[in-house]
Design a protein around this motif. Structure first.
Motif, PDB file in Angstrom:
ATOM      1  N   GLU A  55       5.806  45.699  41.982  1.00 21.07           N
ATOM      2  CA  GLU A  55       5.978  46.666  43.071  1.00 21.07           C
ATOM      3  C   GLU A  55       6.529  45.985  44.311  1.00 21.07           C
ATOM      4  O   GLU A  55       7.416  46.510  44.986  1.00 21.07           O
ATOM      5  N   ARG A  87      10.236  45.092  43.742  1.00 31.20           N
ATOM      6  CA  ARG A  87      11.075  46.287  43.813  1.00 31.20           C
ATOM      7  C   ARG A  87      11.201  46.775  45.251  1.00 31.20           C
ATOM      8  O   ARG A  87      12.286  47.171  45.693  1.00 31.20           O
ATOM      9  N   ALA A  88      10.102  46.745  45.990  1.00 32.94           N
ATOM     10  CA  ALA A  88      10.136  47.178  47.388  1.00 32.94           C
ATOM     11  C   ALA A  88      11.051  46.271  48.209  1.00 32.94           C
ATOM     12  O   ALA A  88      11.820  46.756  49.053  1.00 32.94           O
ATOM     13  N   ARG A 103      13.643  44.569  47.089  1.00 36.35           N
ATOM     14  CA  ARG A 103      15.028  44.897  46.718  1.00 36.35           C
ATOM     15  C   ARG A 103      15.487  46.181  47.409  1.00 36.35           C
ATOM     16  O   ARG A 103      16.618  46.266  47.887  1.00 36.35           O
ATOM     17  N   CYS A 104      14.597  47.163  47.477  1.00 38.09           N
ATOM     18  CA  CYS A 104      14.946  48.424  48.155  1.00 38.09           C
ATOM     19  C   CYS A 104      15.187  48.193  49.639  1.00 38.09           C
ATOM     20  O   CYS A 104      16.102  48.788  50.220  1.00 38.09           O
ATOM     21  N   LEU A 105      14.377  47.347  50.257  1.00 35.74           N
ATOM     22  CA  LEU A 105      14.575  47.039  51.675  1.00 35.74           C
ATOM     23  C   LEU A 105      15.901  46.341  51.915  1.00 35.74           C
ATOM     24  O   LEU A 105      16.610  46.649  52.877  1.00 35.74           O
ATOM     25  N   ALA A 165      18.585  46.611  49.996  1.00 36.57           N
ATOM     26  CA  ALA A 165      19.627  47.618  49.768  1.00 36.57           C
ATOM     27  C   ALA A 165      19.741  48.556  50.967  1.00 36.57           C
ATOM     28  O   ALA A 165      20.851  48.894  51.401  1.00 36.57           O
ATOM     29  N   ALA A 166      18.609  48.971  51.522  1.00 39.68           N
ATOM     30  CA  ALA A 166      18.630  49.858  52.685  1.00 39.68           C
ATOM     31  C   ALA A 166      19.261  49.165  53.886  1.00 39.68           C
ATOM     32  O   ALA A 166      20.046  49.774  54.627  1.00 39.68           O
ATOM     33  N   ASP A 167      18.968  47.892  54.068  1.00 39.00           N
ATOM     34  CA  ASP A 167      19.576  47.147  55.171  1.00 39.00           C
ATOM     35  C   ASP A 167      21.084  47.038  54.975  1.00 39.00           C
ATOM     36  O   ASP A 167      21.852  47.196  55.933  1.00 39.00           O
ATOM     37  N   ASN A 168      21.524  46.788  53.752  1.00 37.47           N
ATOM     38  CA  ASN A 168      22.964  46.720  53.465  1.00 37.47           C
ATOM     39  C   ASN A 168      23.647  48.037  53.778  1.00 37.47           C
ATOM     40  O   ASN A 168      24.726  48.068  54.383  1.00 37.47           O
TER      41      ASN A 168
END
Length: 79
Positions: free
Chosen positions: A42, A45-46, A48-50, A52-55
């Motif tokens: 978890e 994954r979190a 990686r999501c952060l 991606a969101a920053d990108n």
């Protein structure tokens, strides 16, 4: 304390140096999350999501800045 880059300009292994400087803080975040009861998967994954969101945010900001620059240039051209 986070180690700064060895030089202000690009150099070979700068990204490796960045990773090494980030490693203790990264491990501290992961350890805190695990201690709080989150599963390692978890947490990863979190993270990686952060990233991606920053990108996406950086790309959107660049797009908006480009649009603003074009609009400003068009306004200046009309004067």
């Amino acid at each position: 304390m986070i180690s700064p880059p060895r030089r202000a300009i690009a150099y070979p292994d700068r990204e490796v140096d960045c990773q090494e400087a980030m490693e203790p803080g990264f491990q501290a975040i992961v350890d805190c999350m695990l201690e709080a009861g989150w599963a390692r998967g978890e947490v990863m994954r979190a993270l990686r999501c952060l990233v991606a969101a920053d990108n996406m945010t950086q790309k959107e900001n660049a797009r908006v800045e480009a649009e603003l620059a074009i609009a400003r240039a068009m306004i200046r051209a009309r004067k």
